[in-house]
Structure formats: structure tokens, C-alpha cells
Design a protein around this motif. Structure first.
Motif, mmCIF file in Angstrom:
data_model
loop_
_atom_site.group_PDB
_atom_site.id
_atom_site.type_symbol
_atom_site.label_atom_id
_atom_site.label_comp_id
_atom_site.label_asym_id
_atom_site.label_seq_id
_atom_site.Cartn_x
_atom_site.Cartn_y
_atom_site.Cartn_z
ATOM 1 N N SER A 92 0.823 -1.189 0.000
ATOM 2 C CA SER A 92 0.000 0.000 0.000
ATOM 3 C C SER A 92 0.866 1.251 0.000
ATOM 4 O O SER A 92 0.621 2.194 -0.746
ATOM 5 N N SER A 95 2.663 1.594 -3.373
ATOM 6 C CA SER A 95 1.759 1.929 -4.467
ATOM 7 C C SER A 95 1.319 3.392 -4.391
ATOM 8 O O SER A 95 1.157 4.044 -5.429
ATOM 9 N N VAL A 96 1.147 3.904 -3.188
ATOM 10 C CA VAL A 96 0.772 5.315 -3.034
ATOM 11 C C VAL A 96 1.881 6.229 -3.535
ATOM 12 O O VAL A 96 1.636 7.209 -4.240
ATOM 13 N N VAL A 98 4.331 5.435 -5.693
ATOM 14 C CA VAL A 98 4.472 5.266 -7.136
ATOM 15 C C VAL A 98 3.358 6.026 -7.865
ATOM 16 O O VAL A 98 3.603 6.665 -8.902
ATOM 17 N N GLU A 99 2.167 5.977 -7.322
ATOM 18 C CA GLU A 99 1.047 6.702 -7.937
ATOM 19 C C GLU A 99 1.331 8.204 -7.993
ATOM 20 O O GLU A 99 1.075 8.858 -9.007
ATOM 21 N N LEU A 100 1.887 8.747 -6.896
ATOM 22 C CA LEU A 100 2.235 10.166 -6.883
ATOM 23 C C LEU A 100 3.306 10.471 -7.927
ATOM 24 O O LEU A 100 3.196 11.443 -8.689
ATOM 25 N N GLN A 102 4.097 8.870 -10.671
ATOM 26 C CA GLN A 102 3.593 8.736 -12.029
ATOM 27 C C GLN A 102 2.690 9.910 -12.416
ATOM 28 O O GLN A 102 2.640 10.301 -13.584
ATOM 29 N N LYS A 103 2.040 10.482 -11.429
ATOM 30 C CA LYS A 103 1.158 11.618 -11.700
ATOM 31 C C LYS A 103 1.939 12.890 -11.976
ATOM 32 O O LYS A 103 1.577 13.670 -12.869
ATOM 33 N N ASP A 244 -1.184 17.695 -4.221
ATOM 34 C CA ASP A 244 -0.945 16.270 -4.450
ATOM 35 C C ASP A 244 -0.090 15.678 -3.331
ATOM 36 O O ASP A 244 -0.329 14.549 -2.887
ATOM 37 N N THR A 248 -1.225 12.843 -0.596
ATOM 38 C CA THR A 248 -0.440 11.619 -0.424
ATOM 39 C C THR A 248 -0.058 11.406 1.039
ATOM 40 O O THR A 248 -0.105 10.283 1.551
ATOM 41 N N ARG A 251 -2.968 9.988 2.902
ATOM 42 C CA ARG A 251 -3.170 8.564 2.582
ATOM 43 C C ARG A 251 -2.133 7.693 3.298
ATOM 44 O O ARG A 251 -2.454 6.604 3.802
#
Length: 257
Positions: A92, A95-96, A98-100, A102-103, A244, A248, A251
Motif C-alpha cells: 500500500s 503503491s501510493v 508510485v502513484e504520486l 507517475q502523476k 498532491d 499523499t 493517505r
């Protein structure tokens, strides 16, 4: 993840592995560097035994020594903590982050406090052509980094003054804040706006925005940051990423705190 060093204390010195583990547990219970007498009492050890075991822990990176006879958790212990998280909830966290990345396309760090420093427990590299020199396990100052400022902003006036007296305010670049008054004003701004900036204060040509990761009771245990190269990403573009980063951090608090 950087390799960790094994504990080298041996049972034939009269200490025993249980004593070492009790001492590590005592170190982990405190958010601040702790005096030898307090650690010895918490671990049910004599002061000479605690002092001897601490020398072993320091040598292998499990503990760090601070001025005034205080001790805190070292980078090896922080790395082990990150691996424990990886074994359970790390998917988790990873992934959080990596998501940031990639955004926004920039380098993302997650850092935690380690005594009077921060240690990077995670890094997701930028897709830009310029790579950051940082790596997981790297230690950095608190006063000159965005992550560190987030942590210091959670201290009261007395604790901040004690930290500055103990750790000092090393000048890392010409922009580093090197007085208690300047740092106090900066941290008030961090608290007001909810995020911190590193304006080339730790490394020339590197600018960062960071947001604190807080527990349910309001303690700051670390922070997430986005780092950019100043001659590639203008300041206003970095500031546009703050929402952003704040999202993050919220989260991650659900996972780490």
C-alpha cells in the motif's frame, strides 16, 4: 532497500540477546534522544551494561549517540522497520508513492526521523533526465530539508531550542537557515500553510515541497516530499504540486500511523 547489519553482541559478554532487544525496544519507545540512565531503567539494565551494549548498537547502526549523553534509534533500525512494513502493509505504501510519482513525474521521497536526522525509507525516482543523488538509507539534517522541517514544526518552543543546542544548524548552502530565530519563523510558516519547502537549503539546485505524516493524536512521524531540479522545474510549478503531496501524506498516515 539497503542491507542491514547484524547485531554483534554475544552472549558470552554477559549481556545476552534479550538484553540487547530490551535496549532496542527502549530506544524505539521515545521520539526524542534519551539519556543513558532512562534507557537503562526502561530496559532493566545497569548503566554500565546499557552503555556497553549501546556501543555495539552504535557501531552497527542500530543506535546513534547525541550530545549530552543521549541516544536515539539509528538508520539500521529504521531500515528494519521499513522492511517489517514491507512484509505487511508495504504494498500500500509503495503503491501510493508510485502513484504520486507517475502523476507528477518528479522524484518522491518518504523520510522518517532518526534521532536528530531524517533517514529516507523510500524513494521513487523521477522520470526526468537528472537523477537525485539520494538513496534509501541516506541520512539528512532536519533543519535544511523539507521533510525535516515538517518534523521540527511538530516540536514546541522548548524542544526546538533543545534540538538546536544539541544538533546545531549546519550551513549546507548559502540559503540554509542557521539561526534559531530564522528557523522558528520558518517553522511557524510551515505550521500555518501545512507544508514545508526546501529552497536549495540542503543542496544547491534542488528544491523540494514536503507534507507531514501525522498520527491520530497529531504527532509527526515523518513526511513525504517531491524534489525537483531548479533549472528544470520552475518554483511555481513545484508549488502547484503541493495539494498532491498533502493528499499523499494523508493517505500514508492511514497506513503508517
Amino acid at each position: 532497500m539497503t542491507a542491514t547489519k547484524p547485531l554483534t553482541a554475544k552472549s558470552n559478554d554477559g549481556s545476552g540477546p534479550r538484553r540487547v532487544l530490551r535496549l532496542i525496544e527502549a530506544l524505539c519507545r521515545s521520539d526524542e534522544p534519551t539519556r543513558l540512565a532512562e534507557l537503562a531503567s526502561a530496559a532493566a539494565l545497569s548503566k554500565p551494561t546499557a552503555h556497553r551494549l549501546l556501543s555495539v548498537l552504535i557501531a552497527d547502526g542500530w543506535a546513534v549517540a547525541h550530545d549530552g549523553g543521549r541516544y536515539g534509534i539509528g538508520p539500521t533500525a529504521r531500515a528494519v522497520a521499513a522492511m517489517v512494513i514491507r512484509a505487511g502493509r508495504e504494498d500500500s505504501v509503495e503503491s501510493v508513492l508510485v502513484e504520486l510519482q507517475q502523476k507528477i513525474g518528479q522524484t518522491v521521497h518518504l523520510g522518517m526521523r532518526s534521532g536528530d536526522r531524517i533517514v529516507y525509507t523510500h524513494k521513487v525516482e523521477s522520470s526526468q533526465p537528472f537523477a537525485m543523488a539520494s538513496r534509501v538509507g541516506t541520512e539528512q539534517p532536519l533543519h535544511s530539508t523539507g521533510i525535516g522541517k515538517c518534523i521540527l514544526a511538530g516540536l514546541d518552543e522548548a524542544a526546538l531550542a533543545e534540538f538546536v543546542q544539541r544538533a546545531g544548524l549546519e550551513r549546507r548552502t548559502e540559503r540554509t537557515l542557521t539561526t534559531l530565530d530564522a528557523l522558528t519563523r520558518e517553522l511557524a510558516t510551515v505550521r500555518d500553510r501545512g507544508y514545508a519547502l526546501d529552497e536549495e537549503e540542503n543542496e544547491a539546485n534542488i528544491r523540494c515541497v514536503a507534507a507531514p505524516i501525522r498520527t491520530a493524536d497529531g504527532r509527526t512521524i515523518g513526511a513525504v516530499s517531491v524534489s525537483t531540479v531548479t533549472f528544470v522545474v520552475p518554483r511555481d510549478e513545484l508549488l502547484a504540486l503541493r495539494d498532491d503531496v498533502l493528499e499523499t501524506a494523508e493517505r500514508l498516515a492511514d497506513t503508517l500511523a
